[in-house]
Design an enzyme around this catalytic site. Structure first.
Site, PDB file in Angstrom:
ATOM      1  N   ARG A  47       0.810  -1.227   0.000  1.00 24.01           N
ATOM      2  CA  ARG A  47       0.000   0.000   0.000  1.00 24.01           C
ATOM      3  C   ARG A  47       0.840   1.271   0.000  1.00 24.01           C
ATOM      4  O   ARG A  47       0.306   2.362  -0.143  1.00 24.01           O
ATOM      5  CB  ARG A  47      -0.990   0.004   1.180  1.00 24.01           C
ATOM      6  CG  ARG A  47      -1.996   1.139   1.096  1.00 24.01           C
ATOM      7  CD  ARG A  47      -3.019   1.134   2.214  1.00 24.01           C
ATOM      8  NE  ARG A  47      -2.483   0.742   3.486  1.00 24.01           N
ATOM      9  CZ  ARG A  47      -1.763   1.543   4.282  1.00 24.01           C
ATOM     10  NH1 ARG A  47      -1.498   2.781   3.926  1.00 24.01           N
ATOM     11  NH2 ARG A  47      -1.313   1.089   5.432  1.00 24.01           N
ATOM     12  N   TYR A 101     -16.141   9.576 -19.077  1.00 23.29           N
ATOM     13  CA  TYR A 101     -16.432   8.194 -18.709  1.00 23.29           C
ATOM     14  C   TYR A 101     -17.502   8.226 -17.602  1.00 23.29           C
ATOM     15  O   TYR A 101     -17.415   9.025 -16.667  1.00 23.29           O
ATOM     16  CB  TYR A 101     -15.143   7.529 -18.211  1.00 23.29           C
ATOM     17  CG  TYR A 101     -15.366   6.164 -17.672  1.00 23.29           C
ATOM     18  CD1 TYR A 101     -15.680   5.107 -18.517  1.00 23.29           C
ATOM     19  CD2 TYR A 101     -15.279   5.916 -16.307  1.00 23.29           C
ATOM     20  CE1 TYR A 101     -15.900   3.840 -18.013  1.00 23.29           C
ATOM     21  CE2 TYR A 101     -15.489   4.650 -15.797  1.00 23.29           C
ATOM     22  CZ  TYR A 101     -15.806   3.619 -16.656  1.00 23.29           C
ATOM     23  OH  TYR A 101     -16.024   2.377 -16.149  1.00 23.29           O
ATOM     24  N   ASP A 173      -7.655  11.902 -19.134  1.00 25.10           N
ATOM     25  CA  ASP A 173      -7.878  10.467 -19.147  1.00 25.10           C
ATOM     26  C   ASP A 173      -7.503  10.006 -20.553  1.00 25.10           C
ATOM     27  O   ASP A 173      -8.218  10.274 -21.517  1.00 25.10           O
ATOM     28  CB  ASP A 173      -9.349  10.179 -18.816  1.00 25.10           C
ATOM     29  CG  ASP A 173      -9.662   8.692 -18.768  1.00 25.10           C
ATOM     30  OD1 ASP A 173      -8.948   7.906 -19.427  1.00 25.10           O
ATOM     31  OD2 ASP A 173     -10.639   8.311 -18.085  1.00 25.10           O
ATOM     32  N   LYS A 198      -8.100  -1.429 -19.691  1.00 26.56           N
ATOM     33  CA  LYS A 198      -8.397  -1.366 -21.122  1.00 26.56           C
ATOM     34  C   LYS A 198      -7.152  -1.711 -21.959  1.00 26.56           C
ATOM     35  O   LYS A 198      -6.665  -2.812 -21.860  1.00 26.56           O
ATOM     36  CB  LYS A 198      -8.978   0.008 -21.453  1.00 26.56           C
ATOM     37  CG  LYS A 198     -10.057   0.480 -20.480  1.00 26.56           C
ATOM     38  CD  LYS A 198     -11.289  -0.405 -20.459  1.00 26.56           C
ATOM     39  CE  LYS A 198     -12.200  -0.149 -19.266  1.00 26.56           C
ATOM     40  NZ  LYS A 198     -12.575   1.235 -19.035  1.00 26.56           N
TER      41      LYS A 198
HETATM   42  C1  LIG Z   1     -13.004   1.991 -18.018  1.00 29.82           C
HETATM   43  C2  LIG Z   1     -12.647   3.416 -17.985  1.00 29.82           C
HETATM   44  C3  LIG Z   1     -12.365   4.071 -16.782  1.00 29.82           C
HETATM   45  C4  LIG Z   1     -12.479   3.375 -15.436  1.00 29.82           C
HETATM   46  O1  LIG Z   1     -11.565   2.366 -15.288  1.00 29.82           O
HETATM   47  P1  LIG Z   1     -11.773   1.097 -14.294  1.00 29.82           P
HETATM   48  O2  LIG Z   1     -10.516   0.335 -14.478  1.00 29.82           O
HETATM   49  O3  LIG Z   1     -13.003   0.387 -14.751  1.00 29.82           O
HETATM   50  O4  LIG Z   1     -11.942   1.638 -12.926  1.00 29.82           O
HETATM   51  C5  LIG Z   1     -11.994   5.397 -16.836  1.00 29.82           C
HETATM   52  N1  LIG Z   1     -11.933   6.063 -17.993  1.00 29.82           N
HETATM   53  C6  LIG Z   1     -12.199   5.474 -19.170  1.00 29.82           C
HETATM   54  C7  LIG Z   1     -12.116   6.273 -20.423  1.00 29.82           C
HETATM   55  C8  LIG Z   1     -12.564   4.139 -19.215  1.00 29.82           C
HETATM   56  O5  LIG Z   1     -12.859   3.561 -20.390  1.00 29.82           O
END
Ligand SMILES: *Cc1c(COP(=O)(O)O)cnc(C)c1O
Length: 382
Positions: A47, A101, A173, A198
Site C-alpha cells: 500500500r 467516462y 484520461d 483497457k
Molecule cells: C473503463 C474506464 C475508466 C475506469 O476504469 P476502471 O478500471 O473500470 O476503474 C476510466 N476512464 C475510461 C475512459 C474508461 O474507459
C-alpha cells in the site's frame, strides 16, 4: 529507461526487474507483503506503492508516456479519484469536459459536494468552452479525448496553453487513445491517467489503473494515495507488465481494424452515421491527425431508425455484446443500455448519444470475419 530507446523497445524492456539469482529472461514476481525494516520513509509495503514489481511497471508506463514518474492503482477509478482528491481541497473549483467516462461523472456528482469541492461541466469541447468557465477559485481542467462514446476530439495543446496561462493544472484520461496513439505530456498536460483495465491490460482479464506525471506531482498524489489505499496487487502488476510488452503490436492491429470497419460501415445503407476520428468527415479529423499517432481502436455508429439496436447486438455471433473495451477480442454495446445508462435521456441527447448508437471496440481478429458478422446481424432485420 533511456529516452533514446524507441517506443516498441520501451514497451518490452522499460522498468524490467533483473533476475539476479537465476538470470531468467523476465521480471521475477515478488509477492511479499512484508519486507525487512529499512527506514520509516522507505519501507517496502504494497500500500506504499513501492514493492519491486509496482516500481518496475510504474517506470515502464511512465517511459512509454514520456513522464518522469508514475503510480499504479487497483482500478482506473482508483487512479482518477486519487489524482483528483490529491489536487483539490474544500472551496476549490474544477472544470470538467461534458462527455466523460460514466464512472468519472458519477464520482464527481456523488462525492465532490461532500468535500466542498466545486465543479462544472463544459457546454462544448472547444477551448472557449473551457475558458468561459474559469473562476477565481478554479484549480484545474480535466479532459478525455477521444471521448466515450461519441469520439469527440479536444485540441490538447490549446487546453494546456489555456491552463498554463491561467496558472492551473491539467489532467487527461488517456485511456481511449492508449500511449501508442497519444502522449499528452508532450503537449503540455500535467497528469495523464489510464484505466489499465483497457488497452494497457488488453486481454479483458485484469482491473488496474495508472497515473503519470512529474516527480513532484506524483509525490503529491502518493501522499493521498497511501491514505486512500487503492494500490494494485503485485500479481496483477506482473500480468500488466506481460501485457504491455505487446501493447504496440496489439494497438497497431486495433487501429487498422477500426479504420477498415469505419470505412466499411460508412458505405452500408443500414448505418446512419459513423463516429471515428480517422474518417475525413469527422469534424475534428485535422486536430486528431495533429495530436494522435494513430486514431485508435474505438468507434461508434448509429443504426438507421428502422433497426432495433438490442436485436442487432444480440444477432452478432463473433463480436461479443459485452461491457468494457480494448481487449484483443472485438466487442460492441449500446451506450444507452449499458455504459451510459445512469445518465438521464436529456444528458445523453446533449452528449450526442442516440438510442440507435452502437459502440464498437476493435479486436485483432481478421477484419473480413468482423465485417461478415456485422453484415449478417444487420440482415436479420432488413
Ligand atoms: C473503463 C474506464 C475508466 C475506469 O476504469 P476502471 O478500471 O473500470 O476503474 C476510466 N476512464 C475510461 C475512459 C474508461 O474507459
Amino acid at each position: 529507461m533511456k529516452k533514446s530507446q524507441d517506443f516498441k523497445t520501451l514497451c518490452v524492456h522499460a522498468g524490467e526487474l533483473k533476475d539476479e539469482k537465476y538470470g531468467g529472461a523476465i521480471s521475477p514476481l515478488y509477492m511479499s507483503s512484508s519486507y525487512a525494516f529499512n527506514d520509516v520513509e522507505i519501507n517496502h509495503y504494497p500500500r506504499y506503492f513501492n514493492t519491486p514489481n509496482q516500481i518496475g511497471v510504474a517506470k515502464k508506463i511512465a517511459a512509454i508516456e514520456g513522464a518522469e514518474a508514475g503510480l499504479l492503482f487497483g482500478s482506473g477509478m482508483a487512479a482518477i479519484s486519487t489524482a483528483l482528491l490529491s489536487h483539490l481541497k474544500s472551496g476549490d473549483h474544477v472544470i470538467f469536459q461534458d462527455d466523460l467516462y460514466g464512472g468519472t461523472r458519477n464520482f464527481i456528482q456523488n462525492e465532490f459536494s461532500k468535500y466542498g469541492i466545486e465543479f462544472c461541466f463544459t457546454s462544448g469541447t472547444e477551448v472557449d468552452d473551457f475558458e468561459s468557465e474559469l473562476k477565481q477559485n478554479t484549480k484545474g481542467i480535466y479532459i478525455e479525448t477521444p471521448s466515450n462514446p461519441t469520439l469527440k476530439i479536444i485540441d490538447i495543446k490549446s487546453i494546456s496553453d489555456l491552463a498554463k496561462k491561467s496558472g492551473i493544472w491539467t489532467m487527461i484520461d488517456n485511456t481511449f487513445a492508449s500511449p501508442v496513439n497519444q502522449n499528452p505530456i508532450s503537449m503540455g498536460i500535467d497528469i495523464v491517467i489510464h484505466s489499465a483495465t483497457k488497452y494497457l491490460g488488453g486481454h479483458s482479464d485484469i482491473c488496474a489503473g495508472a497515473v503519470l506525471g512529474t516527480k513532484n506531482s506524483i509525490k503529491q498524489i502518493f501522499s493521498s494515495a497511501k491514505n486512500l489505499g487503492g494500490s494494485l496487487s503485485d500479481y496483477t502488476v506482473w500480468l500488466l507488465e506481460r501485457s504491455i510488452k505487446t501493447l504496440f503490436i496489439r494497438v497497431q492491429a486495433q487501429n487498422t481494424n477500426a479504420k477498415l470497419i469505419a470505412d466499411f460501415l460508412e458505405k452500408e445503407s443500414w448505418v446512419e452515421k459513423v463516429y471515428y476520428p480517422g474518417l475525413k468527415n469527422h469534424p475534428k479529423h485535422n486536430t486528431a491527425k495533429m495530436q494522435m499517432k494513430g486514431f485508435g481502436g474505438m468507434l461508434s455508429f448509429d443504426l438507421i431508425s428502422e433497426m432495433d439496436c438490442k436485436k442487432f447486438l444480440l444477432g452478432l455471433k463473433l463480436i461479443k455484446p459485452t461491457m468494457s473495451l480494448a481487449g484483443i477480442e472485438s466487442t460492441a454495446l449500446s451506450p444507452r443500455l449499458t455504459s451510459h445508462a445512469l445518465l438521464t435521456e436529456k444528458e445523453r441527447i446533449s452528449q450526442g448519444i442516440s438510442p440507435q448508437m452502437v459502440r464498437f471496440s476493435a479486436g485483432i481478429e481478421s477484419v473480413e470475419d468482423l465485417k461478415k458478422d456485422l453484415l449478417q446481424s444487420s440482415k436479420i432485420q432488413i
